[in-house]
Design a protein around this motif. Structure first.
Motif: not given
Length: 148
Positions: A126-131
């Motif tokens: 999810l963090g990578l998706l936000v970035i």
């Protein structure tokens, strides 16, 4: 109406029927996914086929031409273009906020021990998706502003 609508509908129905047959004849863990694909293929496929035959009848030609004309006007209307752009931006910002909230929520639940060890991968994903979403938004905005 385009012939491609008919062909797309037929492909949807074919994929749905194949998935349905596999789901009926076999039994394994992903069977629920096959049932979902069957429903998602058969129903819209039949709707596309029905719409194709409905709008290609000679008595509905004028209605279809008027519908295409109104759609063309709506696509080029400056006010509607502005509203679509604003709504897209608002949806983009809302999704960024939701994803950040989910990362925080999953991280807290993972620290408290409510998730299994694989939950850290969900947080990282999810963090990578936000970035990625943020970077893509900036890149697309800069490219569009340079071209216009």
């Amino acid at each position: 109406m385009k012939k491609s609508t008919l062909y797309t509908g037929l492909v949807y129905v074919l994929i749905g029927v194949i998935s349905l047959l596999i789901a009926i004849t076999t039994e394994f863990r992903l069977e629920g996914l096959l049932w979902g694909i069957a429903g998602a293929g058969i129903c819209p496929g039949f709707v596309m086929i029905r719409n194709y035959f409905y709008w290609t009848k000679p008595e509905h030609k004028n209605d279809y031409d008027n519908r295409l004309k109104n759609e063309e006007i709506n696509l080029k209307d400056e006010r509607k273009i502005m509203l679509r752009d604003k709504s897209g931006r608002m949806a983009y910002i809302a999704m960024l906020g939701l994803q950040c909230g989910l990362v925080l929520c999953f991280s807290i639940l993972s620290i408290l021990g409510y998730f299994n060890p694989f939950s850290k991968y969900a947080c990282v994903g999810l963090g990578l998706l936000v970035i990625i979403q943020y970077i893509l938004g900036v890149v697309v905005y800069r490219r569009l502003s340079k071209n216009m």
